[in-house]
Design a protein around this motif. Structure first.
Motif, PDB file in Angstrom:
ATOM      1  N   TRP A 161     -58.916 -76.400 -34.118  1.00 57.75           N
ATOM      2  CA  TRP A 161     -57.511 -76.685 -33.866  1.00 57.75           C
ATOM      3  C   TRP A 161     -56.856 -77.254 -35.126  1.00 57.75           C
ATOM      4  CZ3 TRP A 161     -55.608 -81.787 -33.975  1.00 57.75           C
ATOM      5  CH2 TRP A 161     -54.215 -81.873 -33.757  1.00 57.75           C
ATOM      6  N   PHE A 162     -57.493 -78.287 -35.720  1.00 61.91           N
ATOM      7  CA  PHE A 162     -56.859 -78.982 -36.844  1.00 61.91           C
ATOM      8  C   PHE A 162     -56.602 -78.042 -38.030  1.00 61.91           C
ATOM      9  CE2 PHE A 162     -57.063 -81.377 -40.835  1.00 61.91           C
ATOM     10  CZ  PHE A 162     -55.969 -82.209 -40.640  1.00 61.91           C
ATOM     11  N   GLY A 164     -56.050 -75.044 -37.957  1.00 63.77           N
ATOM     12  CA  GLY A 164     -55.022 -74.052 -37.627  1.00 63.77           C
ATOM     13  C   GLY A 164     -53.625 -74.638 -37.652  1.00 63.77           C
ATOM     14  N   THR A 165     -53.514 -75.955 -37.849  1.00 64.08           N
ATOM     15  CA  THR A 165     -52.189 -76.574 -37.890  1.00 64.08           C
ATOM     16  C   THR A 165     -51.628 -76.538 -39.310  1.00 64.08           C
ATOM     17  OG1 THR A 165     -53.014 -78.772 -38.419  1.00 64.08           O
ATOM     18  CG2 THR A 165     -52.888 -78.195 -36.069  1.00 64.08           C
ATOM     19  N   GLU A 166     -50.375 -76.942 -39.420  1.00 65.35           N
ATOM     20  CA  GLU A 166     -49.727 -76.966 -40.746  1.00 65.35           C
ATOM     21  C   GLU A 166     -50.478 -77.880 -41.705  1.00 65.35           C
ATOM     22  OE1 GLU A 166     -45.177 -76.130 -39.146  1.00 65.35           O
ATOM     23  OE2 GLU A 166     -45.784 -78.171 -39.639  1.00 65.35           O
ATOM     24  N   TYR A 167     -50.926 -79.038 -41.217  1.00 66.10           N
ATOM     25  CA  TYR A 167     -51.716 -79.949 -42.050  1.00 66.10           C
ATOM     26  C   TYR A 167     -53.001 -79.267 -42.534  1.00 66.10           C
ATOM     27  CZ  TYR A 167     -49.749 -84.670 -42.073  1.00 66.10           C
ATOM     28  OH  TYR A 167     -49.012 -85.778 -42.323  1.00 66.10           O
ATOM     29  N   PHE A 169     -53.582 -76.139 -42.835  1.00 65.50           N
ATOM     30  CA  PHE A 169     -53.232 -75.116 -43.826  1.00 65.50           C
ATOM     31  C   PHE A 169     -53.072 -75.733 -45.217  1.00 65.50           C
ATOM     32  CE2 PHE A 169     -51.611 -70.878 -42.056  1.00 65.50           C
ATOM     33  CZ  PHE A 169     -52.440 -70.930 -40.959  1.00 65.50           C
ATOM     34  N   THR A 170     -52.443 -76.930 -45.270  1.00 62.83           N
ATOM     35  CA  THR A 170     -52.210 -77.531 -46.589  1.00 62.83           C
ATOM     36  C   THR A 170     -53.545 -77.892 -47.252  1.00 62.83           C
ATOM     37  OG1 THR A 170     -52.061 -79.825 -45.817  1.00 62.83           O
ATOM     38  CG2 THR A 170     -50.016 -78.547 -45.838  1.00 62.83           C
ATOM     39  N   ARG A 172     -56.482 -76.333 -46.747  1.00 64.64           N
ATOM     40  CA  ARG A 172     -57.110 -75.084 -47.178  1.00 64.64           C
ATOM     41  C   ARG A 172     -56.447 -74.551 -48.444  1.00 64.64           C
ATOM     42  NH1 ARG A 172     -56.387 -71.402 -42.267  1.00 64.64           N
ATOM     43  NH2 ARG A 172     -57.434 -69.891 -43.589  1.00 64.64           N
ATOM     44  N   ALA A 173     -55.110 -74.615 -48.485  1.00 61.66           N
ATOM     45  CA  ALA A 173     -54.389 -74.114 -49.661  1.00 61.66           C
ATOM     46  C   ALA A 173     -54.702 -74.969 -50.883  1.00 61.66           C
ATOM     47  CB  ALA A 173     -52.887 -74.097 -49.396  1.00 61.66           C
ATOM     48  N   CYS A 176     -57.961 -74.103 -52.348  1.00 66.43           N
ATOM     49  CA  CYS A 176     -58.015 -72.757 -52.928  1.00 66.43           C
ATOM     50  C   CYS A 176     -57.223 -72.671 -54.222  1.00 66.43           C
ATOM     51  CB  CYS A 176     -57.494 -71.755 -51.911  1.00 66.43           C
ATOM     52  SG  CYS A 176     -57.405 -70.085 -52.543  1.00 66.43           S
ATOM     53  N   GLN A 184     -45.427 -74.470 -53.332  1.00 62.45           N
ATOM     54  CA  GLN A 184     -44.968 -74.269 -51.956  1.00 62.45           C
ATOM     55  C   GLN A 184     -44.650 -75.601 -51.277  1.00 62.45           C
ATOM     56  OE1 GLN A 184     -44.096 -71.460 -51.114  1.00 62.45           O
ATOM     57  NE2 GLN A 184     -45.230 -70.122 -52.478  1.00 62.45           N
ATOM     58  N   GLY A 185     -44.514 -76.645 -52.086  1.00 56.75           N
ATOM     59  CA  GLY A 185     -44.058 -77.920 -51.538  1.00 56.75           C
ATOM     60  C   GLY A 185     -45.146 -78.769 -50.903  1.00 56.75           C
ATOM     61  N   ILE A 186     -46.410 -78.466 -51.213  1.00 56.88           N
ATOM     62  CA  ILE A 186     -47.495 -79.253 -50.627  1.00 56.88           C
ATOM     63  C   ILE A 186     -47.863 -80.403 -51.565  1.00 56.88           C
ATOM     64  CG2 ILE A 186     -49.939 -79.213 -49.980  1.00 56.88           C
ATOM     65  CD1 ILE A 186     -49.463 -76.241 -49.171  1.00 56.88           C
ATOM     66  N   ASN A 187     -47.934 -81.603 -51.011  1.00 56.02           N
ATOM     67  CA  ASN A 187     -48.379 -82.757 -51.776  1.00 56.02           C
ATOM     68  C   ASN A 187     -49.907 -82.691 -51.848  1.00 56.02           C
ATOM     69  OD1 ASN A 187     -49.049 -85.228 -52.811  1.00 56.02           O
ATOM     70  ND2 ASN A 187     -47.613 -86.375 -51.543  1.00 56.02           N
TER      71      ASN A 187
ATOM     72  N   HIS B  76     -43.958 -81.125 -55.977  1.00 55.46           N
ATOM     73  CA  HIS B  76     -43.973 -80.645 -54.601  1.00 55.46           C
ATOM     74  C   HIS B  76     -42.683 -80.965 -53.858  1.00 55.46           C
ATOM     75  CE1 HIS B  76     -45.518 -84.790 -53.977  1.00 55.46           C
ATOM     76  NE2 HIS B  76     -44.872 -84.690 -52.837  1.00 55.46           N
ATOM     77  N   ALA B  79     -40.013 -78.384 -54.908  1.00 55.97           N
ATOM     78  CA  ALA B  79     -40.290 -77.040 -54.393  1.00 55.97           C
ATOM     79  C   ALA B  79     -39.280 -76.643 -53.310  1.00 55.97           C
ATOM     80  CB  ALA B  79     -41.706 -76.972 -53.829  1.00 55.97           C
ATOM     81  N   ARG B 116     -48.061 -79.035 -35.847  1.00 61.57           N
ATOM     82  CA  ARG B 116     -47.713 -77.773 -35.184  1.00 61.57           C
ATOM     83  C   ARG B 116     -48.614 -76.684 -35.752  1.00 61.57           C
ATOM     84  NH1 ARG B 116     -42.943 -80.331 -36.515  1.00 61.57           N
ATOM     85  NH2 ARG B 116     -43.137 -79.388 -38.568  1.00 61.57           N
TER      86      ARG B 116
END
Lengths: 322, 269
Positions: A161-162, A164-167, A169-170, A172-173, A176, A184-187, B76, B79, B116
């Motif tokens: 679940w975790f 798969g959330t927006e957090y 994703f950040t 994983r990104a 990578c 993309q605005g990720i801290n 960031h 961005a 989300r």
């Protein structure tokens, strides 16, 4: 015959032990594989989790609450490594080593000595190897292993679940491609810290389970933990990609990490049955990890190498001269 | 829209490698401006874009986007206003994540992220339609890892990601330099189309002088960390490569020292 019986008797114990260490290995998976951060904090934070859980239970705190505290203590350890890395600019591997060494003192302080035992007869422990070892019959084995399985399954579901959330994703990104992540605005500093906190939280939790299972917390219980974690991750990956191929998805990766830990303990058991004293445990761990890390490289260089190129080009040269 | 006021940046201050990269860059872009940037080696072209994007803090000056001075914001946070495509096709995307996941990351640029779902079903459909417009067949490979794509496909995807959430300013940093000529032309064409359709304000660094003349409505030339030539409208349309070379020598007092630029002098893409 005798050896076989010993092996079979030890089997459920190996599985439950493997599953508990599997929780720890899943924590290692988050940093090593997802975040791409070689985090050595775990050697300390697993002991912190164990120490916190044992001391709290001895003081009458309910077991579930003690486990929450073990998780939180692990999170705190991860937070410190994360801040050393992102706020103070200390390289990841060194930040982990610093926290790990500091935790040795912290763990001694929490335990008030080098170890503390806790008896399953006096406290309602969730897991115990005694129930596996004592002649409780096979049903008892099964239930102890079953509890471990349920715990691991719940944790994998939560992580699925975790991530798969927006957090998620950040994180994983960030692991990578941190340049892309910032664009993309990720801290990326924040996501690095969150991943380290989560990872060490799981490791602390594993420590809490392990201390109950073995009936004591010891200041040395985490020594070499990272190597067991890596062994589990790598064995799981090699096995999972061989069996599942392209369908080796996230849930499968986490599950196979736990399977990797089980295999590790079974193989360790087999090695011990050959009569090797347990003093060689750590040497064995290191050899296993080295072999599994080296195999893909060696396989590749068997297919293509300068040596082969030299041979085949020599042949070509001969046929031209002839 | 975007304004740079006397932006200065020196790298490696106090060392033998000290380099004044930006020596007082000032420029004001109007809404819908598409500026191409050319210049010699180390002129400060990419450095200007990195200063705008906030890759590192500038030494002095102001960077104003939509009336807000963003010089104090980290990369960031900036961005939110900026879409970027890089020279290296590997830089703009996350190789181990799926095509649709990359787009979902871009969709959330500038928004607070929480617990989300990282990608929703409605988004998948949206991306499917969007990828069709690229005409690369990527809409049928949405769950493929981006690492499996070619450089050109990755740049096209990055372009889509940079503009998925309309940026106040689009920064293209030699984004076709690593591609073969045919793919480069295609990606340039796509850039034109996206910029025009969304009426974006954009800056494009290029080493290709014909491309710099052909694309955009304004052209600036840089040398030693300064803007030495700024031209737009009719005057820009009537430029030729030879005129640019001449301008460069006039303004800088030396011949153009960008090998790639000189080599591409007669390319017609």
């Amino acid at each position: 015959m005798n050896v076989l019986t010993t092996f079979l008797n030890a089997f459920p114990g190996n599985i439950s032990q493997g599953l508990i260490w599997g929780i720890m290995a899943i924590g290692v998976y988050i940093t090593y594989k997802i975040l791409d951060f070689p985090d050595l904090t775990v050697d300390g934070s697993i002991g912190t989790g164990g120490a916190v859980a044992v001391v709290l239970i001895l003081n009458g705190v309910p077991v579930w609450l003690a486990l929450v505290a073990a998780f939180a203590a692990g999170c705190l350890a991860g937070l410190i490594t994360g801040l050393l890395n992102t706020l103070l600019g200390i390289p990841g591997i060194l930040a982990g080593i610093l926290t790990q060494i500091a935790l040795y003192s912290v763990n001694l302080a929490i335990l008030g000595g080098s170890n503390k035992s806790i008896s399953v007869d006096k406290f309602p422990l969730l897991l115990s190897s005694r129930r596996v070892a004592v002649s409780g019959g096979f049903a008892m084995f099964g239930w102890e292993v079953g509890k471990c399985l349920i715990i691991v399954a719940l944790l994998i579901a939560a992580l699925y679940w975790f991530f798969g959330t927006e957090y998620g994703f950040t994180i994983r990104a960030t692991g990578c491609n941190s340049n892309m992540s910032r664009a993309q605005g990720i801290n990326t500093k924040k996501s690095t810290v969150i991943a380290l906190v989560l990872s060490n939280g799981l490791v602390g939790l594993a420590g809490g389970f392990l201390a109950q299972y073995q009936g004591f917390a010891d200041v040395n219980m985490g020594r070499g933990a990272i190597v067991i974690g890596l062994a589990a991750v790598i064995i799981g990956e090699v096995l999972g990609s061989a069996i599942l191929g392209k369908r080796f998805n996230f849930v499968a990766r986490l599950s196979f990490t736990a399977v990797g830990a089980i295999i590790y303990f079974i193989v360790l058991q087999i090695v011990m049955l050959t009569g090797l004293p347990s003093t060689y445990n750590k040497l064995f761990s290191a050899v296993v990890v080295a072999v599994f890390l080296a195999v893909p490289y060696i396989r590749k260089s068997l297919k293509t190498s300068y040596g082969r190129a030299a041979k085949s080009s020599a042949k070509k040269g001969e046929s031209r001269n002839a | 829209m975007l304004e740079l006021i006397d932006v200065k940046k020196t790298f490696n201050v106090g060392t033998i490698n000290e380099k004044k990269a930006l020596d007082g860059v000032s420029i004001k872009l109007d809404e819908g401006d598409f500026v191409t940037i050319i210049g010699g080696n180390g002129a400060g072209k990419s450095t200007t874009l990195n200063a705008i994007a906030g890759v590192w803090p500038i030494d002095s000056g102001a960077i104003i986007i939509n009336g807000q001075n963003v010089a104090g914001l980290p990369e960031h946070k900036r961005a939110k206003f900026i879409g970027r495509v890089f020279q290296d096709p590997m830089t703009g995307t996350a190789a181990t994540m799926e095509i649709q996941e990359n787009l979902a990351l871009a969709k959330r640029r500038g928004n607070p992220r929480g617990l989300r779902w990282g990608i929703t079903r409605a988004e998948r459909e949206e991306y499917h339609e969007l990828l069709k417009t690229l005409d690369l067949g990527l809409e049928d490979r949405m769950t493929s890892k981006v690492g499996l794509l070619s450089g050109g496909q990755r740049q096209a995807l990055t372009l889509l990601m940079a503009t998925l959430k309309k940026p106040d300013i689009l920064l293209l940093d030699e984004h076709t330099a690593a591609l073969d000529p045919k793919t480069a032309a295609k990606v340039l064409e796509l850039s034109d189309k996206i910029i025009e359709e969304n009426r974006l304000t954009a800056m494009m660094v290029t080493h290709n002088m014909s491309a710099a003349i052909k694309h955009g409505n304004r052209l600036i030339m840089m040398n030693s960390g300064r803007i030495i030539y700024d031209v737009k409208g009719e005057e820009k349309k009537n430029l030729t490569v030879d005129m640019l070379l001449e301008k460069f020598e006039q303004a800088s007092g030396s011949a153009l020292s960008n090998d790639r630029m000189l080599l591409s002098k007669h390319d017609n893409i």
